[in-house]
Design an enzyme around this catalytic site. Structure first.
Site, PDB file in Angstrom:
ATOM      1  N   TRP A 154      47.463  39.955  36.424  1.00  0.00           N
ATOM      2  CA  TRP A 154      48.068  40.279  37.698  1.00  0.00           C
ATOM      3  C   TRP A 154      49.480  40.829  37.517  1.00  0.00           C
ATOM      4  O   TRP A 154      50.436  40.057  37.461  1.00  0.00           O
ATOM      5  CB  TRP A 154      48.108  39.034  38.592  1.00  0.00           C
ATOM      6  CG  TRP A 154      46.754  38.677  39.082  1.00  0.00           C
ATOM      7  CD1 TRP A 154      46.010  39.406  39.945  1.00  0.00           C
ATOM      8  CD2 TRP A 154      45.988  37.514  38.766  1.00  0.00           C
ATOM      9  NE1 TRP A 154      44.815  38.772  40.174  1.00  0.00           N
ATOM     10  CE2 TRP A 154      44.769  37.613  39.474  1.00  0.00           C
ATOM     11  CE3 TRP A 154      46.211  36.390  37.949  1.00  0.00           C
ATOM     12  CZ2 TRP A 154      43.785  36.631  39.394  1.00  0.00           C
ATOM     13  CZ3 TRP A 154      45.227  35.427  37.878  1.00  0.00           C
ATOM     14  CH2 TRP A 154      44.025  35.556  38.589  1.00  0.00           C
ATOM     15  N   HIS A 175      46.911  37.553  44.999  1.00  0.00           N
ATOM     16  CA  HIS A 175      45.558  37.289  45.519  1.00  0.00           C
ATOM     17  C   HIS A 175      45.698  36.311  46.692  1.00  0.00           C
ATOM     18  O   HIS A 175      46.791  35.820  46.966  1.00  0.00           O
ATOM     19  CB  HIS A 175      44.618  36.751  44.431  1.00  0.00           C
ATOM     20  CG  HIS A 175      45.145  35.571  43.656  1.00  0.00           C
ATOM     21  ND1 HIS A 175      44.404  34.892  42.741  1.00  0.00           N
ATOM     22  CD2 HIS A 175      46.346  34.925  43.667  1.00  0.00           C
ATOM     23  CE1 HIS A 175      45.103  33.900  42.225  1.00  0.00           C
ATOM     24  NE2 HIS A 175      46.290  33.904  42.768  1.00  0.00           N
ATOM     25  N   ARG A 201      49.747  44.161  43.962  1.00  0.00           N
ATOM     26  CA  ARG A 201      49.826  44.168  42.503  1.00  0.00           C
ATOM     27  C   ARG A 201      50.524  45.431  42.044  1.00  0.00           C
ATOM     28  O   ARG A 201      50.356  46.492  42.646  1.00  0.00           O
ATOM     29  CB  ARG A 201      48.422  44.101  41.870  1.00  0.00           C
ATOM     30  CG  ARG A 201      47.792  42.750  42.084  1.00  0.00           C
ATOM     31  CD  ARG A 201      46.447  42.644  41.426  1.00  0.00           C
ATOM     32  NE  ARG A 201      45.740  41.490  42.003  1.00  0.00           N
ATOM     33  CZ  ARG A 201      44.490  41.163  41.734  1.00  0.00           C
ATOM     34  NH1 ARG A 201      43.803  41.897  40.885  1.00  0.00           N
ATOM     35  NH2 ARG A 201      43.940  40.117  42.293  1.00  0.00           N
ATOM     36  N   GLN A 215      42.264  41.059  50.473  1.00  0.00           N
ATOM     37  CA  GLN A 215      41.201  40.210  49.939  1.00  0.00           C
ATOM     38  C   GLN A 215      40.717  39.280  51.043  1.00  0.00           C
ATOM     39  O   GLN A 215      41.419  39.050  52.026  1.00  0.00           O
ATOM     40  CB  GLN A 215      41.738  39.324  48.796  1.00  0.00           C
ATOM     41  CG  GLN A 215      41.905  40.050  47.484  1.00  0.00           C
ATOM     42  CD  GLN A 215      42.147  39.088  46.333  1.00  0.00           C
ATOM     43  OE1 GLN A 215      42.536  37.944  46.520  1.00  0.00           O
ATOM     44  NE2 GLN A 215      41.907  39.573  45.120  1.00  0.00           N
ATOM     45  N   VAL A 258      38.636  27.880  38.683  1.00  0.00           N
ATOM     46  CA  VAL A 258      37.258  27.451  38.956  1.00  0.00           C
ATOM     47  C   VAL A 258      36.562  27.103  37.646  1.00  0.00           C
ATOM     48  O   VAL A 258      36.922  27.595  36.580  1.00  0.00           O
ATOM     49  CB  VAL A 258      36.441  28.546  39.695  1.00  0.00           C
ATOM     50  CG1 VAL A 258      36.900  28.707  41.123  1.00  0.00           C
ATOM     51  CG2 VAL A 258      36.496  29.868  38.948  1.00  0.00           C
ATOM     52  N   ALA A 312      34.758  28.165  45.668  1.00  0.00           N
ATOM     53  CA  ALA A 312      35.716  29.138  46.188  1.00  0.00           C
ATOM     54  C   ALA A 312      35.230  30.516  45.801  1.00  0.00           C
ATOM     55  O   ALA A 312      34.465  30.676  44.846  1.00  0.00           O
ATOM     56  CB  ALA A 312      37.105  28.893  45.607  1.00  0.00           C
TER      57      ALA A 312
HETATM   58  N1  PHE Z   1      41.525  35.319  43.135  1.00  0.00           N
HETATM   59  C1  PHE Z   1      40.561  35.965  42.285  1.00  0.00           C
HETATM   60  C2  PHE Z   1      41.022  37.427  42.049  1.00  0.00           C
HETATM   61  O1  PHE Z   1      41.901  37.887  42.721  1.00  0.00           O
HETATM   62  C3  PHE Z   1      39.181  35.962  42.890  1.00  0.00           C
HETATM   63  C4  PHE Z   1      38.577  34.592  42.988  1.00  0.00           C
HETATM   64  C5  PHE Z   1      38.779  33.817  44.099  1.00  0.00           C
HETATM   65  C6  PHE Z   1      37.790  34.087  41.966  1.00  0.00           C
HETATM   66  C7  PHE Z   1      38.237  32.555  44.209  1.00  0.00           C
HETATM   67  C8  PHE Z   1      37.232  32.842  42.054  1.00  0.00           C
HETATM   68  C9  PHE Z   1      37.438  32.084  43.166  1.00  0.00           C
HETATM   69  O2  PHE Z   1      40.511  38.091  41.169  1.00  0.00           O
END
Ligand code: PHE
Length: 349
Positions: A154, A175, A201, A215, A258, A312
Site C-alpha cells: 500500500w 483501504h 494510494r 472500496q 484474515v 471479512a
Molecule cells: N483490505 C484488503 C485490500 O484492500 C481487502 C480485504 C478486505 C481482504 C477484507 C480481506 C478481508 O486489498
C-alpha cells in the site's frame, strides 16, 4: 378619510386611462392595489380611526377597492382586444418550453447503491468511516506492524503532522478495512456491516489503477461463523450482481488480518468460462479479497476468539462497475468527462 378615498379613486382611474399597454397596467396595479400600493396602505390606516368613523370608512374603502378591481379587469380585456386587432401575436401556448436539464447519478454512486442493496437484503447494515485514518487502524490493529512487508503493498499518502516520537501517525486510508476495527470497538456481536468509502494510494495511474478509488468492506462476527458462511454470503452476492447462473471460485490469498485468506473470482460472464480478453483467457475474474477474521484482530478489540469468529471481505467498487458496464479505463470515473457520465443517465439505481 372619505374624501381621501374619493380623491384616490379619481386619481387612480385617470392614471389607468393613460396606461397604454400591459406592462403599464401592471405597474398601475402594483402602485394602487399591490401589497405596498396606495389604496392598500390607505385601507390599512382605517384601523387606526376612531370607532365612530371606522365603519363608514371601511365600507367606502372596500367599495373603492372593488371598483378599481373591476375597472382593472375591464381595462385588461380592452387592451387584449386592441392587441388582437392590431395583429400583435397572442401568447403561443403551443410553443414547447425549455426542458430543464436533469442530472443523473454518477456510476460510482449507482454501483455503490447496487452493492449495498445486495448486502442489506442479506441482513447487513451500512456504515461509514473517516478517510483520514490513524496508522493504528489502517495497519497496526489489522495485524500489520511497523516493519511488516505487507505495508509495501500500500503506497501511502501520509499526513504531515508528527507525534512526540517524530512519527507520522495519520494517513489517507489505503483501504476500508480500518473500519472493521472501529466497528468492533464500538459494537458487540452479532455484527453484520458493509462499509463503502473512498480510499487512497500513491499509485502511478493507468487503465486499472487510480490513486483515489472506492472500496466496499464487509464484516460479520458472531458465535459459530464459519468459512461456509463466508462462501455462501459472497456467492449469493455475486449471483445478485452478476446473474443467477454465476459460479464462484475461492483460492488462497494472503492478507495479514484474515486467516485463512482467500481471493474470490466469478466465472467470466463474457465468455462463459472458455477464456476471452475480459478474463485474460483464464475464464475467471477476480472480484474481491476475503477471509476469516484473524484471531489476533479479534483479541485486539477484546473479543475472545474461542467464542467469536467472523469473516471479512473487501472489494474495489470501480472494478466491479467496470466489469458490469464494460468500462475499459478506471481513469474515466473521476475525469468528469460528460460524454462518459451521460451514458449512465437513467441506469437503474
Ligand atoms: N483490505 C484488503 C485490500 O484492500 C481487502 C480485504 C478486505 C481482504 C477484507 C480481506 C478481508 O486489498
Amino acid at each position: 378619510m372619505l374624501e381621501r378615498l374619493e380623491e384616490l379613486r379619481a386619481r387612480a382611474i385617470a392614471e389607468m386611462e393613460a396606461a397604454g399597454d400591459k406592462a403599464a397596467l401592471e405597474s398601475w396595479r402594483l402602485a394602487y392595489l399591490g401589497r405596498k400600493g396606495a389604496l392598500t396602505i390607505l385601507l390599512r390606516s382605517i384601523g387606526a380611526l376612531p370607532p365612530e368613523e371606522r365603519r363608514a370608512a371601511g365600507a367606502a374603502g372596500n367599495q373603492v377597492k372593488t371598483d378599481l378591481e373591476t375597472a382593472l379587469e375591464r381595462k385588461r380585456a380592452a387592451l387584449e382586444a386592441a392587441a388582437r386587432s392590431t395583429g400583435e401575436p397572442p401568447l403561443d401556448i403551443t410553443l414547447p418550453g425549455r426542458a430543464p436539464t436533469l442530472g443523473g447519478l454518477h456510476p460510482t454512486t449507482l454501483m455503490l447503491r447496487q452493492i449495498c442493496r445486495a448486502f442489506t437484503a442479506l441482513g447487513f447494515q451500512v456504515v461509514e468511516g473517516p478517510e483520514v485514518e490513524w496508522d493504528y487502524y489502517n495497519f497496526e490493529a489489522l495485524n500489520i506492524p511497523k516493519d511488516h512487508p505487507a505495508r509495501d503493498m500500500w503506497s501511502t499518502f501520509w499526513m504531515d503532522f508528527q507525534n512526540k516520537a517524530g512519527e507520522r501517525p495519520m494517513l489517507l486510508r489505503t483501504h476500508t478495512s480500518p473500519m472493521q476495527i472501529r466497528v468492533m470497538e464500538r459494537a458487540r456481536p452479532p455484527i453484520r456491516v458493509v462499509i463503502p468509502g473512498r480510499c487512497y494510494r500513491y499509485e502511478a495511474t493507468d487503465a486499472t489503477h487510480e490513486s483515489i478509488f472506492f472500496q466496499v468492506e464487509g464484516l460479520a462476527v458472531d458465535q459459530g461463523i464459519t468459512m461456509a458462511d463466508l462462501k455462501g454470503t459472497l456467492y449469493e452476492f455475486a449471483r445478485r450482481l452478476f446473474g443467477p447462473e454465476r459460479r464462484v471460485r475461492f483460492r488462497c490469498d494472503y492478507f495479514p488480518f484474515v486467516e485463512p485468506g482467500v481471493e474470490m473470482a466469478i466465472d467470466c460472464f463474457a465468455c462463459g468460462g472458455s477464456g476471452c480478453r475480459l478474463c485474460s483467457g483464464s475464464g475467471w475474474i477476480e472480484i474481491m479479497g476475503a477471509g476469516m477474521v484473524h484471531p489476533k484482530v479479534l483479541e485486539r478489540v477484546g473479543y475472545d476468539p474461542q467464542v467469536y469468529t467472523g469473516f471479512a471481505f473487501g472489494l474495489g467498487l470501480e472494478r466491479i462497475a467496470m466489469l458490469q458496464w464494460g468500462i475499459n479505463d478506471i481513469r474515466l470515473f473521476y475525469s468528469n468527462d460528460l460524454r462518459f457520465l451521460k451514458q449512465f443517465k437513467g441506469v437503474g439505481q
